[in-house]
Design an enzyme around this catalytic site. Structure first.
Site, PDB file in Angstrom:
ATOM      1  N   LYS A  50       0.870  -1.192   0.000  1.00 19.10           N
ATOM      2  CA  LYS A  50       0.000   0.000   0.000  1.00 19.10           C
ATOM      3  C   LYS A  50       0.892   1.222   0.000  1.00 19.10           C
ATOM      4  O   LYS A  50       2.007   1.172   0.506  1.00 19.10           O
ATOM      5  CB  LYS A  50      -0.862   0.015   1.269  1.00 19.10           C
ATOM      6  CG  LYS A  50      -2.089   0.888   1.168  1.00 19.10           C
ATOM      7  CD  LYS A  50      -3.232   0.120   0.558  1.00 19.10           C
ATOM      8  CE  LYS A  50      -4.460   0.957   0.316  1.00 19.10           C
ATOM      9  NZ  LYS A  50      -5.612   0.118  -0.026  1.00 19.10           N
ATOM     10  N   ASP A  82      -7.182   4.227  -4.308  1.00 15.19           N
ATOM     11  CA  ASP A  82      -7.812   4.076  -2.988  1.00 15.19           C
ATOM     12  C   ASP A  82      -8.414   5.448  -2.705  1.00 15.19           C
ATOM     13  O   ASP A  82      -8.684   6.211  -3.655  1.00 15.19           O
ATOM     14  CB  ASP A  82      -6.767   3.662  -1.930  1.00 15.19           C
ATOM     15  CG  ASP A  82      -7.406   3.193  -0.620  1.00 15.19           C
ATOM     16  OD1 ASP A  82      -7.863   2.038  -0.555  1.00 15.19           O
ATOM     17  OD2 ASP A  82      -7.473   3.977   0.348  1.00 15.19           O
TER      18      ASP A  82
HETATM   19  P1  NDP Z   1     -13.033   7.645  -2.340  1.00 19.08           P
HETATM   20  O1  NDP Z   1     -11.956   8.651  -2.268  1.00 19.08           O
HETATM   21  O2  NDP Z   1     -13.715   7.411  -3.620  1.00 19.08           O
HETATM   22  O3  NDP Z   1     -14.138   7.935  -1.262  1.00 19.08           O
HETATM   23  C1  NDP Z   1     -13.858   7.975   0.113  1.00 19.08           C
HETATM   24  C2  NDP Z   1     -14.969   8.742   0.726  1.00 19.08           C
HETATM   25  O4  NDP Z   1     -14.966   8.587   2.124  1.00 19.08           O
HETATM   26  C3  NDP Z   1     -14.815  10.214   0.445  1.00 19.08           C
HETATM   27  O5  NDP Z   1     -16.070  10.764   0.287  1.00 19.08           O
HETATM   28  C4  NDP Z   1     -14.122  10.689   1.719  1.00 19.08           C
HETATM   29  O6  NDP Z   1     -14.254  12.055   1.998  1.00 19.08           O
HETATM   30  C5  NDP Z   1     -14.873   9.884   2.705  1.00 19.08           C
HETATM   31  N1  NDP Z   1     -14.198   9.859   3.949  1.00 19.08           N
HETATM   32  C6  NDP Z   1     -12.888   9.765   4.202  1.00 19.08           C
HETATM   33  N2  NDP Z   1     -12.674   9.854   5.502  1.00 19.08           N
HETATM   34  C7  NDP Z   1     -13.901  10.007   6.061  1.00 19.08           C
HETATM   35  C8  NDP Z   1     -14.353  10.158   7.374  1.00 19.08           C
HETATM   36  N3  NDP Z   1     -13.489  10.199   8.390  1.00 19.08           N
HETATM   37  N4  NDP Z   1     -15.685  10.240   7.596  1.00 19.08           N
HETATM   38  C9  NDP Z   1     -16.560  10.191   6.591  1.00 19.08           C
HETATM   39  N5  NDP Z   1     -16.175  10.072   5.302  1.00 19.08           N
HETATM   40  C10 NDP Z   1     -14.872   9.994   5.065  1.00 19.08           C
HETATM   41  O7  NDP Z   1     -12.403   6.282  -1.786  1.00 19.08           O
HETATM   42  P2  NDP Z   1     -12.876   4.779  -2.030  1.00 19.08           P
HETATM   43  O8  NDP Z   1     -14.338   4.709  -2.217  1.00 19.08           O
HETATM   44  O9  NDP Z   1     -11.979   4.219  -3.057  1.00 19.08           O
HETATM   45  O10 NDP Z   1     -12.478   4.119  -0.646  1.00 19.08           O
HETATM   46  C11 NDP Z   1     -13.397   3.972   0.448  1.00 19.08           C
HETATM   47  C12 NDP Z   1     -12.922   2.851   1.355  1.00 19.08           C
HETATM   48  O11 NDP Z   1     -12.887   1.624   0.622  1.00 19.08           O
HETATM   49  C13 NDP Z   1     -11.527   3.012   1.945  1.00 19.08           C
HETATM   50  O12 NDP Z   1     -11.476   2.390   3.209  1.00 19.08           O
HETATM   51  C14 NDP Z   1     -10.669   2.208   0.983  1.00 19.08           C
HETATM   52  O13 NDP Z   1      -9.462   1.788   1.571  1.00 19.08           O
HETATM   53  C15 NDP Z   1     -11.593   1.050   0.688  1.00 19.08           C
HETATM   54  N6  NDP Z   1     -11.341   0.279  -0.515  1.00 19.08           N
HETATM   55  C16 NDP Z   1     -11.232   0.871  -1.734  1.00 19.08           C
HETATM   56  C17 NDP Z   1     -11.042   0.085  -2.858  1.00 19.08           C
HETATM   57  C18 NDP Z   1     -10.984   0.662  -4.222  1.00 19.08           C
HETATM   58  O14 NDP Z   1     -10.833  -0.111  -5.156  1.00 19.08           O
HETATM   59  N7  NDP Z   1     -11.110   1.951  -4.410  1.00 19.08           N
HETATM   60  C19 NDP Z   1     -10.910  -1.356  -2.774  1.00 19.08           C
HETATM   61  C20 NDP Z   1     -11.127  -1.892  -1.456  1.00 19.08           C
HETATM   62  C21 NDP Z   1     -11.323  -1.080  -0.381  1.00 19.08           C
HETATM   63  P3  NDP Z   1     -12.939  12.896   2.527  1.00 19.08           P
HETATM   64  O15 NDP Z   1     -11.850  12.678   1.551  1.00 19.08           O
HETATM   65  O16 NDP Z   1     -13.367  14.293   2.604  1.00 19.08           O
HETATM   66  O17 NDP Z   1     -12.569  12.443   3.906  1.00 19.08           O
HETATM   67  O1  2IT Z   2      -7.918  -1.653  -0.563  1.00 17.72           O
HETATM   68  C1  2IT Z   2      -7.890  -2.137  -1.714  1.00 17.72           C
HETATM   69  O2  2IT Z   2      -8.022  -3.346  -1.913  1.00 17.72           O
HETATM   70  C2  2IT Z   2      -7.704  -1.222  -2.838  1.00 17.72           C
HETATM   71  N1  2IT Z   2      -7.631  -0.020  -2.636  1.00 17.72           N
HETATM   72  C3  2IT Z   2      -7.585  -1.769  -4.240  1.00 17.72           C
HETATM   73  C4  2IT Z   2      -6.169  -2.210  -4.502  1.00 17.72           C
HETATM   74  C5  2IT Z   2      -5.878  -2.619  -5.920  1.00 17.72           C
HETATM   75  O3  2IT Z   2      -4.691  -2.919  -6.148  1.00 17.72           O
HETATM   76  O4  2IT Z   2      -6.752  -2.648  -6.774  1.00 17.72           O
END
Ligand code: NDP
Ligand code: 2IT
Length: 446
Positions: A126, A166
């Site tokens: 990561k 992410d």
């Molecule tokens: P995005 O950047 O698309 O969205 C994240 C959202 O969560 C934003 O709206 C952000 O707002 C908000 N957020 C962050 N911190 C907080 C907080 N403390 N309270 C409320 N909202 C918050 O990210 P993703 O959708 O990609 O990621 C969301 C989660 O999923 C993370 O935990 C990530 O690690 C996980 N994930 C993502 C994957 C992917 O492929 N994208 C795969 C697997 C897991 P702000 O920035 O203002 O805080």
């Molecule tokens: O938390 C996760 O699994 C991700 N942000 C996606 C990682 C990836 O390599 O697609």
């Protein structure tokens, strides 16, 4: 916890002070592994756990960049290469002001287990930066990404380490990062995933994490002879993962009634569907980080500074960020009749929250199992890049669905084998651990 697990946790806390999220992730895994370590003393004598909590390599670097006013800015960049026992390091990049080394170590540690569960050959890593994309212009984001990659490129490669998105890193950032990697190396390769469809990206990758969460939850519901049709669902976040989850749950007949952001949550009892789901993409692209915009546009309730977990729902899908659902939130959900919690974010539920769900016999899945669809589809993107092919949408979606079902069944089977039937946390941690630990044993001094 037994004394051996305690000693590992003490070691981790002593050697990594001020990294509470990393301690939390390790503690959850250690608790689950007790039955496997009792049955397999060879892992203990080979010090597999001591090795797994130590990253293979960590790179920390300066990222200087100019903003639109011509002022100098400096951020910190990181890449944690945690474990390559089963494949090249694989995992996302997070750009958020809260990012620290400890955050990325917890995420890299989770990623090792998650990637092992996908059935695909990917190690865990990561990275990211404390860069804040909020309010930045396109050009500022581009200059930042170029500077970030100017250092990162020496440490990654299609067979070495393959980053992706992410929080704060989506298709736009991956584009700028890829462009700079190509200029520096003169190589067009599958070094990043989440690429644009015209230049090596996979269909379904944007939707994959959220779709995967819902496919996984669908299997959980089946164990109680239920389906999403007609269920009320609370989703948190409004980013990439939340969007995919809302889209799929709605397609399956559920009524998604909440979204949340750093400013509060919205409650839409009529259900979030159609143009409202489209609008989530606009909200994210606006970089305003305000879910209140949704309430204003669609004239629904907005609860400033609150989380969505007090809403009466059947299913909860936390999809925003770590530790966004604590013990009290968990009690509130249980009190209101919620019977299935399927994590979309990484470690959104605190250890106290998990305990409440376990004691209440709520179906509960940890992110490392239920959000693995994102990285799994990244793995499928790597396969397509290696073959120089692009699979059609249906093929990728079917493979994703199959992978999520397999992860679900593996968690259940392993939880049964190790005396904790129906406990997805135990099943996921033990199944991921066994694959990585045996591979490390096979490879000797790694
Ligand atoms: P995005 O950047 O698309 O969205 C994240 C959202 O969560 C934003 O709206 C952000 O707002 C908000 N957020 C962050 N911190 C907080 C907080 N403390 N309270 C409320 N909202 C918050 O990210 P993703 O959708 O990609 O990621 C969301 C989660 O999923 C993370 O935990 C990530 O690690 C996980 N994930 C993502 C994957 C992917 O492929 N994208 C795969 C697997 C897991 P702000 O920035 O203002 O805080
Ligand atoms: O938390 C996760 O699994 C991700 N942000 C996606 C990682 C990836 O390599 O697609």
């Amino acid at each position: 916890m037994n004394s051996y697990s305690e000693s590992i946790l003490t070691l981790v806390k002593t050697k990594n002070p001020a990294e509470p999220e990393f301690h939390q992730a390790v503690q959850e895994v250690l608790h689950s592994l007790e039955p496997v370590l009792a049955r397999h003393p060879e892992y203990r004598s080979a010090k597999i756990l001591e090795r797994m909590v130590e990253p293979e390599r960590v790179v920390i670097f300066r990222v200087p960049w100019f903003d639109d006013r011509g002022e100098f800015n400096v951020n910190r960049g990181f890449r944690v290469q945690m474990n390559s026992a089963i494949g090249p390091y694989k995992g996302g990049l997070r750009f958020h002001p809260s990012v620290t080394l400890g955050t990325l170590k917890f995420l890299a540690f989770e990623q090792v287990f998650k990637n092992a569960l996908t059935t695909l050959p990917m190690g865990g890593g990561k990275g990211g930066s404390d860069f804040d994309p909020k309010g930045k212009s396109d050009l500022e984001v581009m200059r930042f990404c170029q500077s970030f990659m100017t250092e990162l490129y020496r440490h990654i490669g299609p067979d070495i380490d393959v980053p992706a998105g992410d929080i704060g890193v989506g298709a736009r950032e991956i584009g700028y990062l890829f462009g700079q990697y190509k200029r520096l190396t003169r190589e067009f390769s599958g070094v990043l995933t989440g690429k644009g469809l015209n230049w090596g990206g996979s269909r379904i990758r944007p939707e994959a994490t959220g779709f995967g969460v819902v496919y996984f939850a669908q299997e959980m519901l089946k164990t109680r002879s239920k389906s999403f049709d007609g269920l009320r669902v609370a989703v948190s976040g409004f980013g990439n993962v939340a969007w995919g989850a809302v889209l799929k749950a709605t397609q399956l007949g559920a009524k998604v009634v909440t979204l949340s952001g750093p400013d509060g949550f919205v409650h839409d009892p009529s259900g979030i569907s159609g143009e409202k789901i489209e609008y989530m993409l606009e909200m994210r692209a606006s970089a305003r980080d305000s879910v209140k915009d949704f309430a204003d546009k669609f004239k629904v309730e907005f609860h400033a500074g609150k989380r969505p977990w007090g809403t009466k729902v059947d299913v909860a899908l936390p999809c925003a960020t770590q530790n966004e659902l604590d013990e009290n939130d968990a009690k509130e959900l249980v009190k209101n009749g919620c019977f299935c919690v399927c994590e979309g974010a990484n470690m959104p539920t605190s250890l106290g929250g998990i305990r409440v769900f376990e004691e209440s016999k709520v179906l509960f899945s940890p992110g490392k199992a239920s959000n693995a669809g994102g990285v799994a589809t990244s793995g499928l993107e790597m396969s397509q890049n290696s073959m120089r092919l692009a699979w059609p949408r249906d093929e990728v979606d079917q493979r994703l669905h199959q992978i999520m079902t397999t992860i679900h069944d593996t968690c259940l089977e392993v939880s049964r084998t190790y005396g904790a039937p129906g406990n997805y946390v135990t099943g996921a941690n033990i199944a991921g651990f066994l694959k990585v630990a045996t591979s490390m044993m096979d490879q000797g001094l790694v």
